[in-house]
Design a protein around this motif. Structure first.
Motif, PDB file in Angstrom:
ATOM      1  N   SER A   1      11.420  -1.217  -5.106  1.00  0.00           N
ATOM      2  CA  SER A   1      12.503  -2.382  -4.181  1.00  0.00           C
ATOM      3  C   SER A   1      12.464  -1.765  -2.633  1.00  0.00           C
ATOM      4  O   SER A   1      12.016  -0.828  -3.050  1.00  0.00           O
ATOM      5  N   GLY A   2      12.392  -2.539  -1.906  1.00  0.00           N
ATOM      6  CA  GLY A   2      12.221  -2.160  -0.541  1.00  0.00           C
ATOM      7  C   GLY A   2      10.687  -2.130   0.612  1.00  0.00           C
ATOM      8  O   GLY A   2      10.788  -1.630   1.310  1.00  0.00           O
ATOM      9  N   LEU A   3       9.652  -2.344  -0.262  1.00  0.00           N
ATOM     10  CA  LEU A   3       8.610  -2.036   0.237  1.00  0.00           C
ATOM     11  C   LEU A   3       8.509  -2.664   1.634  1.00  0.00           C
ATOM     12  O   LEU A   3       8.945  -4.596   1.377  1.00  0.00           O
ATOM     13  N   THR A   4       7.812  -2.231   2.128  1.00  0.00           N
ATOM     14  CA  THR A   4       7.807  -3.183   3.827  1.00  0.00           C
ATOM     15  C   THR A   4       6.263  -2.635   4.163  1.00  0.00           C
ATOM     16  O   THR A   4       5.918  -2.132   4.542  1.00  0.00           O
ATOM     17  N   VAL A   5       5.301  -4.402   4.275  1.00  0.00           N
ATOM     18  CA  VAL A   5       4.659  -4.354   4.604  1.00  0.00           C
ATOM     19  C   VAL A   5       3.749  -5.654   6.012  1.00  0.00           C
ATOM     20  O   VAL A   5       3.992  -5.960   5.801  1.00  0.00           O
ATOM     21  N   GLU A   6       3.753  -4.525   7.054  1.00  0.00           N
ATOM     22  CA  GLU A   6       3.858  -4.960   8.637  1.00  0.00           C
ATOM     23  C   GLU A   6       2.754  -4.300   9.702  1.00  0.00           C
ATOM     24  O   GLU A   6       2.540  -3.165  10.012  1.00  0.00           O
ATOM     25  N   ASP A   7       1.683  -5.402  10.030  1.00  0.00           N
ATOM     26  CA  ASP A   7       0.756  -4.844  11.355  1.00  0.00           C
ATOM     27  C   ASP A   7      -0.018  -4.410  10.641  1.00  0.00           C
ATOM     28  O   ASP A   7      -0.388  -3.352  10.743  1.00  0.00           O
ATOM     29  N   VAL A   8      -0.623  -5.089   9.116  1.00  0.00           N
ATOM     30  CA  VAL A   8      -1.702  -4.977   7.422  1.00  0.00           C
ATOM     31  C   VAL A   8      -2.556  -5.456   7.351  1.00  0.00           C
ATOM     32  O   VAL A   8      -2.757  -6.617   7.772  1.00  0.00           O
ATOM     33  N   GLU A   9      -3.923  -4.818   7.677  1.00  0.00           N
ATOM     34  CA  GLU A   9      -4.647  -5.907   7.743  1.00  0.00           C
ATOM     35  C   GLU A   9      -5.800  -5.424   6.127  1.00  0.00           C
ATOM     36  O   GLU A   9      -5.570  -4.624   5.967  1.00  0.00           O
TER      37      GLU A   9
ATOM     38  N   ALA B   1       7.465   3.987  -5.514  1.00  0.00           N
ATOM     39  CA  ALA B   1       8.962   4.504  -4.885  1.00  0.00           C
ATOM     40  C   ALA B   1       9.485   3.193  -4.395  1.00  0.00           C
ATOM     41  O   ALA B   1       9.289   1.829  -4.373  1.00  0.00           O
ATOM     42  N   ASP B   2      10.720   3.938  -4.006  1.00  0.00           N
ATOM     43  CA  ASP B   2      11.636   3.018  -3.017  1.00  0.00           C
ATOM     44  C   ASP B   2      11.416   2.410  -1.544  1.00  0.00           C
ATOM     45  O   ASP B   2      11.039   3.830  -1.013  1.00  0.00           O
ATOM     46  N   ASN B   3      11.309   1.731  -1.312  1.00  0.00           N
ATOM     47  CA  ASN B   3      11.822   1.590   0.756  1.00  0.00           C
ATOM     48  C   ASN B   3      11.117   2.115   1.176  1.00  0.00           C
ATOM     49  O   ASN B   3      10.570   3.475   2.275  1.00  0.00           O
ATOM     50  N   VAL B   4       9.512   2.083   0.669  1.00  0.00           N
ATOM     51  CA  VAL B   4       8.224   2.379   1.174  1.00  0.00           C
ATOM     52  C   VAL B   4       7.751   1.370   2.753  1.00  0.00           C
ATOM     53  O   VAL B   4       7.864   0.587   2.508  1.00  0.00           O
ATOM     54  N   THR B   5       7.457   2.105   3.107  1.00  0.00           N
ATOM     55  CA  THR B   5       6.447   1.035   4.931  1.00  0.00           C
ATOM     56  C   THR B   5       5.294   1.456   4.863  1.00  0.00           C
ATOM     57  O   THR B   5       5.020   3.309   5.321  1.00  0.00           O
ATOM     58  N   ILE B   6       4.376   0.602   4.833  1.00  0.00           N
ATOM     59  CA  ILE B   6       2.857   0.436   5.199  1.00  0.00           C
ATOM     60  C   ILE B   6       2.694  -0.219   7.118  1.00  0.00           C
ATOM     61  O   ILE B   6       3.329  -1.507   6.200  1.00  0.00           O
ATOM     62  N   ARG B   7       2.424   0.519   7.878  1.00  0.00           N
ATOM     63  CA  ARG B   7       2.084  -0.466   8.512  1.00  0.00           C
ATOM     64  C   ARG B   7       0.774   0.316   9.800  1.00  0.00           C
ATOM     65  O   ARG B   7       0.609   1.229   9.390  1.00  0.00           O
TER      66      ARG B   7
ATOM     67  N   VAL C   1       6.666   7.415   5.009  1.00  0.00           N
ATOM     68  CA  VAL C   1       5.792   6.010   6.026  1.00  0.00           C
ATOM     69  C   VAL C   1       4.596   5.995   6.160  1.00  0.00           C
ATOM     70  O   VAL C   1       4.481   7.506   5.928  1.00  0.00           O
ATOM     71  N   ILE C   2       3.280   5.373   6.089  1.00  0.00           N
ATOM     72  CA  ILE C   2       1.993   5.374   5.734  1.00  0.00           C
ATOM     73  C   ILE C   2       1.737   4.623   7.047  1.00  0.00           C
ATOM     74  O   ILE C   2       2.184   3.058   7.308  1.00  0.00           O
ATOM     75  N   ASP C   3       1.090   5.233   7.959  1.00  0.00           N
ATOM     76  CA  ASP C   3       1.490   4.422   9.533  1.00  0.00           C
ATOM     77  C   ASP C   3      -0.259   5.110  10.664  1.00  0.00           C
ATOM     78  O   ASP C   3      -0.557   5.970   9.947  1.00  0.00           O
ATOM     79  N   GLY C   4      -1.207   4.375  10.419  1.00  0.00           N
ATOM     80  CA  GLY C   4      -2.347   4.922  11.130  1.00  0.00           C
ATOM     81  C   GLY C   4      -3.388   4.815  10.441  1.00  0.00           C
ATOM     82  O   GLY C   4      -4.295   5.690  10.487  1.00  0.00           O
ATOM     83  N   LEU C   5      -3.751   3.984   8.882  1.00  0.00           N
ATOM     84  CA  LEU C   5      -4.774   4.882   7.768  1.00  0.00           C
ATOM     85  C   LEU C   5      -5.565   3.763   7.824  1.00  0.00           C
ATOM     86  O   LEU C   5      -5.000   2.485   8.166  1.00  0.00           O
TER      87      LEU C   5
END
Length: 254
Positions: free
Chosen positions: A69-77, A43-49, A29-33
């Motif tokens: 597979s499974g990448l989620t990208v949300e609330d990202v610019e 990798a699989d099932n990674v989240t970037i938010r 999970v990548i958050d707040g960068l």
């Protein structure tokens, strides 16, 4: 509709500066960068938010590599610097991807994926570099077996005179199993390239309840609102698509 106030990094989120990242651990999970460069997902099932990605080089802001597979990208610019070309905001070479509430701009192509979900996002103000074809959301072939592509409730504005706001191209295969629903579309040569091509007849392409705007060009796109619609394609549906200022959009009169 999605816009600058409800996409990208939410107000009040504090970001930590980072250089480019290569993700190799499943479930990361990548958050707040605040990323100066790009994020490559291997990798699989990674989240970037809650993250800002400032493209610094030629190719992508965020990439999901083939075989994953499974990448989620949300609330990202995601955006380029307007000097060195960032060709893709988000490029998916893998399988499933979910993209929601993203703000993508100052790039050559916003999102390129054959399958997954793109929703509640704001794609706008691309940057043209010599030789580019410029599309805000693009698919170039059929989705992987057992998957589909859903593009719903996005604001997609290509301020250039080419190529499209949403573009379903047959570059590498016949378009099928795509839903384009509830989007606001404007600009490009045509606001929507609807999936027809030389490789075969598109099928199960549903274009429903979209609004075409004249805010960039009087015809929606520079040449018109929609092109390359397969009227005879099995399962294809064109329904409820209108102009922002009133009246139905007819794919047979584009």
């Amino acid at each position: 509709m999605p816009g600058p106030g409800n996409t990208g990094v939410p107000a009040g989120v504090t970001l930590k500066r980072s250089d480019s990242l290569v993700i190799t651990k499943d479930g990361t999970v990548i958050d707040g960068l605040d990323v100066y460069g790009d994020i490559t997902v291997d990798a699989d099932n990674v989240t970037i938010r809650n993250t800002r990605v400032r493209g610094q080089r030629d190719y992508w802001g965020i990439l999901q590599r083939e075989g994953h597979s499974g990448l989620t990208v949300e609330d990202v610019e995601v955006f380029g610097n307007g000097k060195a070309r960032t060709q893709f905001g988000i490029l998916n070479q893998g399988r499933m991807i979910t993209i929601r509430r993203v703000d993508i701009h100052t790039i050559s192509n916003g999102i390129c994926t054959e399958q997954g979900v793109v929703e509640d996002s704001y794609l706008h103000d691309p940057k043209y570099y010599s030789g580019d074809h410029t599309d805000m959301i693009m698919s170039t072939s059929a989705p992987a077996k057992g998957t589909q592509l859903i593009i719903r409730h996005n604001t997609v504005i290509n301020t250039l005179d080419q190529t499209g706001a949403i573009a379903l191209f047959q570059d590498f295969g016949v378009i099928r199993d795509v839903t384009v629903e509830g989007n606001l579309l404007a600009g490009g040569g045509w606001a929507l390239y609807a999936g027809a091509g030389t490789k075969g007849t598109s099928s199960n392409v549903k274009v429903i309840d979209n609004v075409f705007s004249r805010q960039v060009w009087p015809k929606g796109g520079y040449a018109g609102p929609v092109a390359y619609w397969d009227h005879e394609g099995s399962g294809n549906v064109w329904r409820g698509n209108t102009w922002e200022d009133g009246g139905a959009v007819d794919p047979g009169k584009s």
